[in-house]
Write an enzyme that holds these catalytic residues in place. Sequence first.
Site, PDB file in Angstrom:
ATOM      1  N   ASP A 283       0.835  -1.200   0.000  1.00  0.00           N
ATOM      2  CA  ASP A 283       0.000   0.000   0.000  1.00  0.00           C
ATOM      3  C   ASP A 283       0.868   1.249   0.000  1.00  0.00           C
ATOM      4  O   ASP A 283       1.423   1.640   1.027  1.00  0.00           O
ATOM      5  CB  ASP A 283      -0.913   0.001   1.224  1.00  0.00           C
ATOM      6  CG  ASP A 283      -1.849   1.206   1.247  1.00  0.00           C
ATOM      7  OD1 ASP A 283      -2.045   1.810   0.171  1.00  0.00           O
ATOM      8  OD2 ASP A 283      -2.379   1.519   2.328  1.00  0.00           O
ATOM      9  N   LYS A 290       1.373   7.906   0.690  1.00  0.00           N
ATOM     10  CA  LYS A 290       1.784   7.966   2.084  1.00  0.00           C
ATOM     11  C   LYS A 290       3.138   8.663   2.215  1.00  0.00           C
ATOM     12  O   LYS A 290       3.921   8.701   1.263  1.00  0.00           O
ATOM     13  CB  LYS A 290       1.926   6.548   2.651  1.00  0.00           C
ATOM     14  CG  LYS A 290       0.657   5.743   2.750  1.00  0.00           C
ATOM     15  CD  LYS A 290       0.981   4.338   3.230  1.00  0.00           C
ATOM     16  CE  LYS A 290      -0.270   3.487   3.366  1.00  0.00           C
ATOM     17  NZ  LYS A 290      -1.132   3.930   4.468  1.00  0.00           N
ATOM     18  N   ASP A 360      -5.934   6.373  -0.228  1.00  0.00           N
ATOM     19  CA  ASP A 360      -5.270   5.602   0.830  1.00  0.00           C
ATOM     20  C   ASP A 360      -6.279   4.950   1.766  1.00  0.00           C
ATOM     21  O   ASP A 360      -5.891   4.227   2.680  1.00  0.00           O
ATOM     22  CB  ASP A 360      -4.319   6.510   1.614  1.00  0.00           C
ATOM     23  CG  ASP A 360      -3.357   5.721   2.485  1.00  0.00           C
ATOM     24  OD1 ASP A 360      -3.099   4.540   2.169  1.00  0.00           O
ATOM     25  OD2 ASP A 360      -2.859   6.269   3.486  1.00  0.00           O
ATOM     26  N   GLU A 362      -8.229   2.503   0.960  1.00  0.00           N
ATOM     27  CA  GLU A 362      -8.545   1.502  -0.063  1.00  0.00           C
ATOM     28  C   GLU A 362      -9.019   0.175   0.510  1.00  0.00           C
ATOM     29  O   GLU A 362      -9.735  -0.572  -0.149  1.00  0.00           O
ATOM     30  CB  GLU A 362      -7.317   1.271  -0.959  1.00  0.00           C
ATOM     31  CG  GLU A 362      -6.275   0.309  -0.435  1.00  0.00           C
ATOM     32  CD  GLU A 362      -5.613   0.748   0.867  1.00  0.00           C
ATOM     33  OE1 GLU A 362      -5.223  -0.128   1.666  1.00  0.00           O
ATOM     34  OE2 GLU A 362      -5.469   1.963   1.088  1.00  0.00           O
ATOM     35  N   ARG A 364     -11.153  -0.599   2.821  1.00  0.00           N
ATOM     36  CA  ARG A 364     -12.615  -0.673   2.948  1.00  0.00           C
ATOM     37  C   ARG A 364     -13.283  -0.872   1.591  1.00  0.00           C
ATOM     38  O   ARG A 364     -14.358  -1.445   1.500  1.00  0.00           O
ATOM     39  CB  ARG A 364     -13.122   0.592   3.651  1.00  0.00           C
ATOM     40  CG  ARG A 364     -12.887   1.875   2.894  1.00  0.00           C
ATOM     41  CD  ARG A 364     -12.904   3.125   3.789  1.00  0.00           C
ATOM     42  NE  ARG A 364     -11.770   3.136   4.691  1.00  0.00           N
ATOM     43  CZ  ARG A 364     -11.552   4.089   5.595  1.00  0.00           C
ATOM     44  NH1 ARG A 364     -12.398   5.110   5.705  1.00  0.00           N
ATOM     45  NH2 ARG A 364     -10.503   4.038   6.386  1.00  0.00           N
TER      46      ARG A 364
END
Length: 514
Positions: A283, A290, A360, A362, A364
């Site tokens: 991620d 991030k 970010d 993502e 869910r």
Amino acid sequence: MRALILSSLGIMLGSVISTPALALPISFVNAAPPSTGAIALPVGKDGKLGEAAMAVDRITNGGISRAITAAAFRGNSGDTLNLYSVGPYSRVTLIGVGESANSRVGLEDFGGRVARAALEGQASNWAVVIPDAPAFADAGALVALGARLGSYEFPQVGKTTRANTDRTLRLHVANASAASSAWTGRWQPVGDGVKLARDLISTPSNIKSPQWYVDSVSAAFEGIPNVSITVIDEKEAARLGMGGLVGVGQGSTRPARLLAIHYRGGARDSAPISFVGKGITFDTGGISIKPGDGMWRMRYDMAGSAASMGAVLAAAKRGAKVNLVGVAALAENMPDGNAIRPGDVLTSMSGKTMEILNTDAEGRMVLADANWWTQETFKPSLMINIATLTGSARGALGDDYAALFHNNETAAKRVEDAGAKVGEMTWRLPIHPSTRADIKSDVADVKNVVEGGAPGASIGAAFIEEWVKPETAWVHLDIAGVAWATTRKPTIPPGAVGFGVKLFDEVIAQSEGR
């Protein structure tokens, strides 16, 4: 949708890491503790020795108890005292168990500490005296489980790591045959499940693509009866309308997958328990990228799905009398030119639309489609989501508790109690009606974040709940703070924890009436 019984296909899995993690050979013996060599003894509160440990003390003519007194060794949980050349023994390692010995967590922790002492000491063979635990007929097997978990190490990539066959543990128990049966039939499979989860989490993400994950899990289940494996690729996912799953994965050159392991151990008409996990194999945050500091750890962002796979593996290996489904929603979240953007609107499998305010958030999104597909396909009696979902859960609860949300009190209590029993603790957080109102979108049905200091863990849970049918008993575990350890604990190495495997195994055991 393509459902494949992959274990029967002889798939070539050349990219799978097959190097074994560190392991200690464990055996159970009826014999009284030996009078030579290295030995590990449990010590209770205030330096108290149990009956079996007292027998060893007598062999040393009271040398052990005198040493305990001289060193003011209190036997608190986690305390350790090493003695050398005491009577006929080359080494005596005293391990404090305090008042915890007559508990599952206490027995496992003792086993983990014994394993580390054996690995760090010079002796090759260790005799182990089991703590007095009248509440547990299989105390020896639980100590073995703790030793298995505590001795785990992920192998260095590209290097051969041999199993530690030059170090052995001999667990002295009242009934070796019964202890061995409890180990192989009940607790060793749990160790296998935790190992699978930790291996998956620890694997670097340049190796760990969604397809690699599918191949690795399929290999782990190869040859196990009553298991079928469904793999949905990105084309099939798009045909099914899984806009969340496909959207998150479309910024990567390694496309998304949905993986489901269906284990049929119960009655044919019995609805399964489903464990649906977030499987983001790496991620970056996507376009909402991030910060660089600590981003390397985002290889752990599929820890929820790893727990789902590990729990089903444990149950299938021991032949649990229950029906289960483990689902992994797999995608890599990358900031490619084809990636989704903040402000985009995606349509999920249910037809409900989601506005993407932050790419970010993502996890869910992939869980939305995975939940809907699971309910449509299997109609589970209980659906548990597990995900490294939000930093706010970590901020609120640290590394001591997973955040728990639910729509069913009975289900929540069941998961909560299971976690307390096995040492994987949960703490309830709310989904307030105002939170459900906050996620309503002006251009879609819901939006994936709420800007301006909203309660992030509750927002994430409220979003996922939108894809839970009213008739489905549902629990959501946000494990962002508990899935990766920065320091060693008795049964947890630094790195991947495998949190959720033991908790889910206990939920399964409850369903079996254990």
